[in-house]
Design a protein around this motif. Structure first.
Motif, PDB file in Angstrom:
ATOM      1  N   LEU A  81       6.067   7.898  33.019  1.00 35.09           N
ATOM      2  CA  LEU A  81       6.979   9.020  32.853  1.00 35.09           C
ATOM      3  C   LEU A  81       8.417   8.604  33.153  1.00 35.09           C
ATOM      4  O   LEU A  81       9.358   9.048  32.484  1.00 35.09           O
ATOM      5  CB  LEU A  81       6.556  10.170  33.775  1.00 35.09           C
ATOM      6  CG  LEU A  81       7.394  11.449  33.713  1.00 35.09           C
ATOM      7  CD1 LEU A  81       7.353  12.067  32.317  1.00 35.09           C
ATOM      8  CD2 LEU A  81       6.904  12.456  34.752  1.00 35.09           C
ATOM      9  N   THR A  82       8.594   7.727  34.145  1.00 34.74           N
ATOM     10  CA  THR A  82       9.932   7.210  34.457  1.00 34.74           C
ATOM     11  C   THR A  82      10.534   6.505  33.248  1.00 34.74           C
ATOM     12  O   THR A  82      11.721   6.661  32.945  1.00 34.74           O
ATOM     13  CB  THR A  82       9.861   6.241  35.649  1.00 34.74           C
ATOM     14  OG1 THR A  82       9.387   6.941  36.798  1.00 34.74           O
ATOM     15  CG2 THR A  82      11.233   5.645  35.952  1.00 34.74           C
ATOM     16  N   GLY A  83       9.715   5.722  32.551  1.00 35.47           N
ATOM     17  CA  GLY A  83      10.196   5.066  31.347  1.00 35.47           C
ATOM     18  C   GLY A  83      10.624   6.058  30.281  1.00 35.47           C
ATOM     19  O   GLY A  83      11.628   5.857  29.583  1.00 35.47           O
ATOM     20  N   MET A  84       9.889   7.142  30.155  1.00 39.40           N
ATOM     21  CA  MET A  84      10.248   8.185  29.186  1.00 39.40           C
ATOM     22  C   MET A  84      11.579   8.842  29.556  1.00 39.40           C
ATOM     23  O   MET A  84      12.437   9.081  28.699  1.00 39.40           O
ATOM     24  CB  MET A  84       9.143   9.249  29.134  1.00 39.40           C
ATOM     25  CG  MET A  84       7.817   8.739  28.634  1.00 39.40           C
ATOM     26  SD  MET A  84       6.532  10.021  28.703  1.00 39.40           S
ATOM     27  CE  MET A  84       5.064   9.009  28.456  1.00 39.40           C
ATOM     28  N   LEU A  85      11.741   9.125  30.836  1.00 38.94           N
ATOM     29  CA  LEU A  85      12.979   9.756  31.295  1.00 38.94           C
ATOM     30  C   LEU A  85      14.170   8.820  31.088  1.00 38.94           C
ATOM     31  O   LEU A  85      15.260   9.264  30.713  1.00 38.94           O
ATOM     32  CB  LEU A  85      12.854  10.132  32.770  1.00 38.94           C
ATOM     33  CG  LEU A  85      11.847  11.244  33.096  1.00 38.94           C
ATOM     34  CD1 LEU A  85      11.612  11.319  34.598  1.00 38.94           C
ATOM     35  CD2 LEU A  85      12.338  12.585  32.576  1.00 38.94           C
ATOM     36  N   THR A  86      13.961   7.525  31.331  1.00 35.49           N
ATOM     37  CA  THR A  86      15.032   6.551  31.137  1.00 35.49           C
ATOM     38  C   THR A  86      15.458   6.490  29.680  1.00 35.49           C
ATOM     39  O   THR A  86      16.649   6.503  29.365  1.00 35.49           O
ATOM     40  CB  THR A  86      14.579   5.152  31.605  1.00 35.49           C
ATOM     41  OG1 THR A  86      14.227   5.213  32.987  1.00 35.49           O
ATOM     42  CG2 THR A  86      15.687   4.131  31.415  1.00 35.49           C
ATOM     43  N   VAL A 284      -2.870  -7.643  38.477  1.00 30.49           N
ATOM     44  CA  VAL A 284      -2.353  -7.721  37.114  1.00 30.49           C
ATOM     45  C   VAL A 284      -1.256  -6.679  36.953  1.00 30.49           C
ATOM     46  O   VAL A 284      -1.503  -5.480  37.070  1.00 30.49           O
ATOM     47  CB  VAL A 284      -3.467  -7.482  36.073  1.00 30.49           C
ATOM     48  CG1 VAL A 284      -2.877  -7.381  34.663  1.00 30.49           C
ATOM     49  CG2 VAL A 284      -4.487  -8.608  36.116  1.00 30.49           C
ATOM     50  N   TRP A 285      -0.039  -7.160  36.730  1.00 32.07           N
ATOM     51  CA  TRP A 285       1.102  -6.269  36.530  1.00 32.07           C
ATOM     52  C   TRP A 285       1.063  -5.684  35.116  1.00 32.07           C
ATOM     53  O   TRP A 285       0.824  -6.388  34.140  1.00 32.07           O
ATOM     54  CB  TRP A 285       2.394  -7.036  36.736  1.00 32.07           C
ATOM     55  CG  TRP A 285       3.634  -6.244  36.386  1.00 32.07           C
ATOM     56  CD1 TRP A 285       4.294  -5.356  37.189  1.00 32.07           C
ATOM     57  CD2 TRP A 285       4.356  -6.275  35.155  1.00 32.07           C
ATOM     58  NE1 TRP A 285       5.380  -4.827  36.520  1.00 32.07           N
ATOM     59  CE2 TRP A 285       5.438  -5.371  35.272  1.00 32.07           C
ATOM     60  CE3 TRP A 285       4.180  -6.969  33.948  1.00 32.07           C
ATOM     61  CZ2 TRP A 285       6.344  -5.164  34.237  1.00 32.07           C
ATOM     62  CZ3 TRP A 285       5.069  -6.762  32.918  1.00 32.07           C
ATOM     63  CH2 TRP A 285       6.150  -5.870  33.069  1.00 32.07           C
ATOM     64  N   GLN A 286       1.277  -4.374  35.043  1.00 34.25           N
ATOM     65  CA  GLN A 286       1.306  -3.700  33.743  1.00 34.25           C
ATOM     66  C   GLN A 286       2.714  -3.164  33.466  1.00 34.25           C
ATOM     67  O   GLN A 286       3.338  -2.583  34.363  1.00 34.25           O
ATOM     68  CB  GLN A 286       0.330  -2.532  33.718  1.00 34.25           C
ATOM     69  CG  GLN A 286      -1.119  -2.916  33.965  1.00 34.25           C
ATOM     70  CD  GLN A 286      -2.045  -1.788  33.583  1.00 34.25           C
ATOM     71  OE1 GLN A 286      -2.269  -1.513  32.417  1.00 34.25           O
ATOM     72  NE2 GLN A 286      -2.592  -1.112  34.585  1.00 34.25           N
ATOM     73  N   PRO A 287       3.225  -3.308  32.252  1.00 37.07           N
ATOM     74  CA  PRO A 287       4.560  -2.792  31.915  1.00 37.07           C
ATOM     75  C   PRO A 287       4.532  -1.283  31.684  1.00 37.07           C
ATOM     76  O   PRO A 287       4.712  -0.799  30.564  1.00 37.07           O
ATOM     77  CB  PRO A 287       4.913  -3.566  30.638  1.00 37.07           C
ATOM     78  CG  PRO A 287       3.591  -3.854  30.001  1.00 37.07           C
ATOM     79  CD  PRO A 287       2.627  -4.077  31.141  1.00 37.07           C
ATOM     80  N   PHE A 288       4.301  -0.535  32.772  1.00 40.24           N
ATOM     81  CA  PHE A 288       4.162   0.913  32.662  1.00 40.24           C
ATOM     82  C   PHE A 288       5.402   1.573  32.073  1.00 40.24           C
ATOM     83  O   PHE A 288       5.319   2.402  31.161  1.00 40.24           O
ATOM     84  CB  PHE A 288       3.875   1.525  34.040  1.00 40.24           C
ATOM     85  CG  PHE A 288       2.504   1.230  34.576  1.00 40.24           C
ATOM     86  CD1 PHE A 288       1.377   1.486  33.823  1.00 40.24           C
ATOM     87  CD2 PHE A 288       2.338   0.701  35.843  1.00 40.24           C
ATOM     88  CE1 PHE A 288       0.107   1.224  34.315  1.00 40.24           C
ATOM     89  CE2 PHE A 288       1.074   0.431  36.348  1.00 40.24           C
ATOM     90  CZ  PHE A 288      -0.037   0.693  35.588  1.00 40.24           C
ATOM     91  N   GLU A 289       6.571   1.247  32.634  1.00 42.47           N
ATOM     92  CA  GLU A 289       7.790   1.908  32.179  1.00 42.47           C
ATOM     93  C   GLU A 289       8.083   1.576  30.717  1.00 42.47           C
ATOM     94  O   GLU A 289       8.534   2.429  29.963  1.00 42.47           O
ATOM     95  CB  GLU A 289       8.964   1.524  33.085  1.00 42.47           C
ATOM     96  CG  GLU A 289       8.832   2.075  34.498  1.00 42.47           C
ATOM     97  CD  GLU A 289      10.102   1.927  35.312  1.00 42.47           C
ATOM     98  OE1 GLU A 289      11.189   1.882  34.709  1.00 42.47           O
ATOM     99  OE2 GLU A 289      10.006   1.848  36.554  1.00 42.47           O
ATOM    100  N   GLU A 290       7.818   0.347  30.331  1.00 41.72           N
ATOM    101  CA  GLU A 290       8.040  -0.034  28.938  1.00 41.72           C
ATOM    102  C   GLU A 290       7.131   0.772  28.008  1.00 41.72           C
ATOM    103  O   GLU A 290       7.544   1.179  26.919  1.00 41.72           O
ATOM    104  CB  GLU A 290       7.792  -1.528  28.754  1.00 41.72           C
ATOM    105  CG  GLU A 290       8.104  -2.027  27.345  1.00 41.72           C
ATOM    106  CD  GLU A 290       7.887  -3.514  27.195  1.00 41.72           C
ATOM    107  OE1 GLU A 290       7.907  -3.976  26.044  1.00 41.72           O
ATOM    108  OE2 GLU A 290       7.698  -4.201  28.206  1.00 41.72           O
ATOM    109  N   SER A 291       5.881   1.010  28.427  1.00 44.40           N
ATOM    110  CA  SER A 291       4.970   1.798  27.595  1.00 44.40           C
ATOM    111  C   SER A 291       5.462   3.234  27.477  1.00 44.40           C
ATOM    112  O   SER A 291       5.338   3.862  26.419  1.00 44.40           O
ATOM    113  CB  SER A 291       3.548   1.762  28.167  1.00 44.40           C
ATOM    114  OG  SER A 291       3.450   2.479  29.383  1.00 44.40           O
ATOM    115  N   GLY A 292       6.050   3.761  28.567  1.00 41.17           N
ATOM    116  CA  GLY A 292       6.614   5.115  28.511  1.00 41.17           C
ATOM    117  C   GLY A 292       7.803   5.199  27.577  1.00 41.17           C
ATOM    118  O   GLY A 292       7.944   6.151  26.795  1.00 41.17           O
TER     119      GLY A 292
END
Length: 334
Positions: A81-86, A284-292
């Motif tokens: 959600l942070t990625g979406m807001l950004t 394992v690091w996931q690119p959560f913000e990028e996916s958002g």
């Protein structure tokens, strides 16, 4: 000249990397310069000019986007959600959040009704598979839909864009790492999945693991069950490592193991959270913000009438090796 990753254009990610700042800082320096100190602002602007950055594609104004996910069950969805807001920070986009029940804990996990309300221009659904009926109610002229973290294994929704992080690949990364350290049999600890109607992230991770190491599935619904499962796994002398389906579960396993004193068992988690870093747990690091960000870009394109050419976008996770994945102890029977 910088090589672009997006149709020949320099992206905001490249500017941020070259300037040594976050993408939100780049966005603020360009769109809201009064909120960034003069030195940082000048660095960002100079870098953007040097790379030939022309700004983001036009983002339509006045859009209202519904975002539905099991936020209270899996906090990682807040990072998406942070990625979406950004991404939508420089546009007039109103995000309406809906909390969904846990998919793993539901006997009927598919979502039959989308959060369609008056004035909703698009819907992003994360971590919850959709039934055929759900997409029928959302078909034109209703709002467009984008899925995140929902593998469409049944092929029910071929026309809905999907943003995924490669969980099978993430499992492979852990499996190969443990195998390289001499491990041959691992306990994979996860929450019970009440329904088999969908393909979960945990199932994909276990499949990836199994390509390099033997996997013993261990379901743990609560801390009591977790302790029992750990006792069972550790009673098997061939089990020399434990992999948790996510970092929160890995932290609980870490605490239980610490209570039992010194041990030689390896431990790995999944998500690459701050908790795993603090505890020194391989994850394992996931690119959560990028996916958002990717999901918001897709839904805004669709909401503005643009046809998405992409059926699915699969992002790549990364292994973060830390002290918890100790080499397997040698055995006279090896």
């Amino acid at each position: 000249m910088a090589k672009s990753s997006e149709r020949g254009r320099v992206t905001i990610y490249e500017v941020a990397r070259a300037a040594g700042v976050s993408i939100s800082t780049v966005s603020l320096a360009i769109n809201r310069p009064h909120k960034v100190n003069a030195l940082t602002r000048q660095t960002v602007i100079d870098t953007a000019v040097r790379l030939g950055y022309r700004g983001q594609a036009h983002i339509p104004a006045g859009k209202r986007i519904a975002v539905a996910a099991p936020f209270s069950t899996y906090p990682s969805y807040y990072l998406r959600l942070t990625g979406m807001l950004t991404y939508s920070s420089s546009a007039d986009v109103d995000i309406v959040v809906h909390d969904l029940p846990s998919t793993a804990g539901s006997a009927a996990p598919v979502l039959d009704a989308l959060p369609v309300k008056a004035g909703i221009d698009g819907i992003i659904v994360m971590g919850a598979p959709l039934s055929r009926e759900a997409t029928r109610t959302a078909s034109l002229p209703g709002p467009p839909v984008v899925l995140v973290d929902v593998p469409d294994s049944s092929g029910l929704h071929p026309d809905i864009p999907v943003v995924l992080i490669d969980d099978r690949r993430g499992g492979e990364l852990i499996g190969r790492h443990l195998a390289d350290r001499g491990h041959r049999r691992v306990a994979f600890v996860h929450e019970p999945q009440r329904s088999t109607e969908y393909l979960s992230a945990g199932m994909l991770r276990a499949e990836g693991l199994s390509r390099h190491i033997e996997v013993v599935p261990c379901e743990a619904a609560d801390l009591t069950a977790l302790a029992v499962q750990l006792d069972s796994a550790l009673a098997d002398p061939r089990v020399t490592a434990i992999v948790a389906n996510h970092d929160q579960l890995a932290a609980e396993i870490h605490a239980v193991l610490a209570e039992r004193g010194p041990h030689s068992i390896a431990l790995a988690g999944y998500d690459g959270s701050a908790t795993s870093e603090l505890l020194g747990i391989t994850s394992v690091w996931q690119p959560f913000e990028e996916s958002g960000r990717a999901a918001m870009r897709l839904i805004l394109d669709l909401a503005s009438g643009e046809h998405a050419n992409l059926g699915s976008l699969v992002l790549t996770p990364r292994l973060m090796v830390r002290a918890s994945t100790v080499p397997a102890a040698t055995s006279p029977h090896d």
